[in-house]
Structure formats: structure tokens, C-alpha cells
Write a protein that holds these residues in place. Structure first.
Motif, mmCIF file in Angstrom:
data_model
loop_
_atom_site.group_PDB
_atom_site.id
_atom_site.type_symbol
_atom_site.label_atom_id
_atom_site.label_comp_id
_atom_site.label_asym_id
_atom_site.label_seq_id
_atom_site.Cartn_x
_atom_site.Cartn_y
_atom_site.Cartn_z
ATOM 1 N N SER A 12 0.174 7.071 -3.644
ATOM 2 C CA SER A 12 1.330 6.223 -3.928
ATOM 3 C C SER A 12 1.901 5.631 -2.651
ATOM 4 C CB SER A 12 2.405 7.031 -4.657
ATOM 5 O OG SER A 12 3.558 6.258 -4.879
ATOM 6 N N ALA A 13 1.950 6.435 -1.602
ATOM 7 C CA ALA A 13 2.514 5.969 -0.337
ATOM 8 C C ALA A 13 1.751 4.772 0.219
ATOM 9 C CB ALA A 13 2.513 7.113 0.674
ATOM 10 N N LEU A 14 0.460 4.689 -0.061
ATOM 11 C CA LEU A 14 -0.330 3.560 0.413
ATOM 12 C C LEU A 14 0.130 2.242 -0.214
ATOM 13 C CD1 LEU A 14 -3.924 5.112 0.377
ATOM 14 C CD2 LEU A 14 -2.507 4.619 2.376
ATOM 15 N N ALA A 19 1.365 -2.789 5.155
ATOM 16 C CA ALA A 19 0.368 -3.733 4.650
ATOM 17 C C ALA A 19 -0.073 -3.308 3.253
ATOM 18 C CB ALA A 19 -0.838 -3.771 5.580
ATOM 19 N N PRO A 20 -0.503 -4.255 2.427
ATOM 20 C CA PRO A 20 -0.975 -3.884 1.092
ATOM 21 C C PRO A 20 -2.202 -2.977 1.162
ATOM 22 C CG PRO A 20 -0.834 -6.285 1.330
ATOM 23 C CD PRO A 20 -0.616 -5.687 2.686
ATOM 24 N N GLY A 201 -9.152 -17.598 -4.293
ATOM 25 C CA GLY A 201 -7.710 -17.431 -4.346
ATOM 26 C C GLY A 201 -7.112 -17.187 -2.973
ATOM 27 N N PRO A 202 -5.852 -16.758 -2.936
ATOM 28 C CA PRO A 202 -5.188 -16.514 -1.650
ATOM 29 C C PRO A 202 -5.873 -15.405 -0.853
ATOM 30 C CG PRO A 202 -3.592 -16.590 -3.456
ATOM 31 C CD PRO A 202 -4.951 -16.535 -4.081
ATOM 32 N N ALA A 203 -5.845 -15.543 0.470
ATOM 33 C CA ALA A 203 -6.373 -14.504 1.348
ATOM 34 C C ALA A 203 -5.487 -13.258 1.251
ATOM 35 C CB ALA A 203 -6.418 -15.003 2.786
ATOM 36 N N VAL A 204 -6.034 -12.130 1.648
ATOM 37 C CA VAL A 204 -5.278 -10.875 1.582
ATOM 38 C C VAL A 204 -3.978 -10.980 2.375
ATOM 39 C CG1 VAL A 204 -5.302 -8.425 2.177
ATOM 40 C CG2 VAL A 204 -7.337 -9.478 1.154
ATOM 41 N N SER A 205 -4.039 -11.609 3.537
ATOM 42 C CA SER A 205 -2.833 -11.742 4.361
ATOM 43 C C SER A 205 -1.757 -12.554 3.648
ATOM 44 C CB SER A 205 -3.182 -12.383 5.705
ATOM 45 O OG SER A 205 -3.752 -13.673 5.514
ATOM 46 N N HIS A 206 -2.171 -13.562 2.887
ATOM 47 C CA HIS A 206 -1.193 -14.382 2.166
ATOM 48 C C HIS A 206 -0.653 -13.622 0.949
ATOM 49 C CE1 HIS A 206 1.111 -17.798 1.169
ATOM 50 N NE2 HIS A 206 0.365 -18.210 0.161
ATOM 51 N N LEU A 207 -1.505 -12.855 0.289
ATOM 52 C CA LEU A 207 -1.032 -12.020 -0.812
ATOM 53 C C LEU A 207 0.028 -11.045 -0.305
ATOM 54 C CD1 LEU A 207 -4.399 -11.275 -2.658
ATOM 55 C CD2 LEU A 207 -2.518 -12.711 -3.484
ATOM 56 N N LEU A 210 3.274 -12.708 -0.065
ATOM 57 C CA LEU A 210 3.859 -12.935 -1.389
ATOM 58 C C LEU A 210 4.470 -11.672 -1.983
ATOM 59 C CD1 LEU A 210 1.054 -15.188 -2.934
ATOM 60 C CD2 LEU A 210 3.308 -15.935 -2.118
ATOM 61 N N GLY A 211 4.212 -10.517 -1.339
ATOM 62 C CA GLY A 211 4.784 -9.261 -1.811
ATOM 63 C C GLY A 211 3.833 -8.391 -2.597
ATOM 64 N N VAL A 212 2.560 -8.785 -2.686
ATOM 65 C CA VAL A 212 1.557 -7.964 -3.382
ATOM 66 C C VAL A 212 1.356 -6.674 -2.591
ATOM 67 C CG1 VAL A 212 -0.871 -7.847 -4.055
ATOM 68 C CG2 VAL A 212 0.434 -9.961 -4.408
ATOM 69 N N ARG A 213 1.273 -5.537 -3.284
ATOM 70 C CA ARG A 213 1.178 -4.251 -2.615
ATOM 71 C C ARG A 213 -0.204 -3.602 -2.736
ATOM 72 N NH1 ARG A 213 3.285 -4.976 0.965
ATOM 73 N NH2 ARG A 213 3.092 -2.794 1.529
#
Length: 263
Positions: A12-14, A19-20, A201-207, A210-213
Motif C-alpha cells: 500500500s505504501a508504494l 513517484a507512482p 497514451g501519456p508517458a509515466v512521468s506525465h501520468l 496528473l496524480g496517477v498513483r
């Protein structure tokens, strides 16, 4: 961003780090160990690859035993393991909870449950049953509104709200790549959002921006592996040199027989 009663495990902590969580998805012992040796602290499984490798359909509850067997093989390895369990391999919440108990017993720390666009209340009941049976198991609740449905924003949010209210630790919307819609979802959720990586789609850095975890790779690595095998066959047949990285026999053997270790 953490819902009341959510898991506070290392896995969960991850989902709450700087970073996501980039989660590669394996299909057997060798692929999982090879990925972990690249430095990934957590590995997921992919139901498509598990099913395809056995000549069975994906998403049809045909691989329950095989999924559990793979979890038994991987659960004692020195990485955190999350299992793609399709819809829980049952429509009975109690049976899904029992499967989750079996997974947790062999060392699994997370489970991915998909709704397949079925009844919202049924999927919510499965989530609640799993959390009641195994409170420490991270439940990633997937909705297929973008994977199978008509990309309905209102329905997506309604389903995710029901799932997080049922106790989901995270939610997953495969097929969603629109940046505006991703950001809007993040703003409305109380739990981490998981997005399936798309090469278009969006690169990981852009995700991350955007707040993606959590960013999952799904069956991409398995399909790329099949593609590499076919490209190799084409090159050999055409008399061209084989290019690309090829693990040695010894490396591959090592991935396949690596001994369990303490986490």
C-alpha cells in the motif's frame, strides 16, 4: 489520499510514495524473477498471459486453479506480489473472499478484481467480502467502462465511488488515456488511481503529474515477448542477423530456479 480503514502494508505504501508505482506484469516464475532483478519491488500477474500460455480463454473464470498455482510459486519470492484474479473467478462474494484468503496464505499482498461491466452492487459485495476476510490484502477494484463500455464518465465515477465505499484500497480504469478525464477522476477519488500504460497514451512521468498513483503494464510485456519471438523467426528465415537482447542459457536457468528469500 488514503481511505478510512485502507491497508497500510508495504505494498500500500508504494501507492503513496513520491513517484507512482510502476507495476510490471509477469506470467511465470522466470519472467517475474527477471523483472524483480531489474529493481522492481512489486510484480503483478496478467490474466491474459496466464490464460494464453495454457490455451485457455481470458476473462472467462477458466484459470482459477492455475492462477492460484502461480501465486504459490511466486508468493515466497523476495518481491511483493499482486495477482490479477479477473472477476474473482466467481459471482459469489463468499467464494471470491475464500479465493482471496488462499492467495494471502501463500504470500500474495494484492488482488485485482474486475467488474466486466456487471452489476455494481455485486462487485461492491465482492470487494467488501474480501476486505472482511483479509483486511490486509490490497484490493485494486477495476471497472471496465473504458475497456468494454462506452467511455461514460458519469458511470465510471459512480462505479468507482461504490467500490471505494465498499473498501477498495485502489481503483483501476484500463483503457482510459485522456489526460483531462484522468485528472478529473483523481480529483474526485479518495483512493489511488491505477492506469494501464498505453504506448500511445501519456508517458509515466506525465501520468504522475496528473496524480496517477499506479501504472500497470498488463499483458504488454507478454505480447512484446511473443512479438520478439516472431521477429526472431522472421529474421532467421530471411537470413538476417538476430538483434536485440537475448539472455544467456545460464541467466535464463537462474531466473527459473531462483530460490525463495525473505522479504
Amino acid at each position: 489520499m488514503r481511505a478510512p480503514g485502507a491497508s497500510t502494508s508495504p505494498f500500500s505504501a508504494l501507492h503513496h510514495a513520491d513517484a507512482p508505482l510502476l507495476l510490471p506484469n509477469a506470467w511465470d516464475h522466470a519472467s517475474a524473477v527477471a523483472m524483480a532483478r531489474r529493481g522492481f519491488p512489486a510484480i503483478g500477474t496478467t490474466s491474459l498471459a496466464v490464460a494464453a500460455a495454457l490455451g485457455l480463454p481470458d476473462g472467462a473464470a477458466a484459470t482459477r486453479d492455475e492462477t492460484l498455482e502461480l501465486a504459490l510459486v511466486l508468493g515466497s519470492q523476495p518481491f511483493l506480489l499482486s495477482v490479477d484474479a479477473e472477476n474473482g473467478f466467481s459471482e459469489d462474494p463468499d467464494e471470491v473472499a475464500e479465493f482471496a484468503r488462499l492467495l494471502a496464505a501463500v504470500g500474495v499482498v494484492g488482488i485485482n478484481l474486475e467488474d466486466g461491466m456487471g452489476a455494481v452492487d455485486r462487485h461492491a459485495a465482492k470487494i467488501a467480502a474480501v476486505k472482511a476476510a483479509v483486511p490486509g490484502l490490497f484490493v485494486n477494484a477495476r471497472t471496465d467502462t473504458y475497456w468494454l463500455g462506452g467511455h461514460d464518465e458519469a458511470e465510471t465515477l459512480s462505479r468507482l465511488d461504490a467500490y471505494q465505499q465498499a473498501g477498495a484500497d485502489g481503483v483501476f480504469v484500463p483503457g482510459l488515456t485522456d489526460e483531462r478525464r484522468i485528472a478529473a477522476l483523481v480529483a474526485r477519488l479518495d483512493v489511488p488511481l491505477n492506469i494501464l500504460y498505453s504506448p500511445t497514451g501519456p508517458a509515466v512521468s506525465h501520468l504522475a503529474d496528473l496524480g496517477v498513483r499506479r501504472v500497470s503494464l498488463g499483458s504488454l510485456l507478454y505480447r512484446r515477448a511473443l512479438g520478439a519471438a516472431l521477429e526472431t523467426l522472421d529474421a532467421i528465415g530471411a537470413g538476417r542477423r538476430v538483434s536485440g537482447r537475448t539472455p544467456t542459457y545460464a541467466e535464463t536457468l537462474d531466473y527459473g530456479v531462483a530460490a525463495p528469500a525473505d522479504r
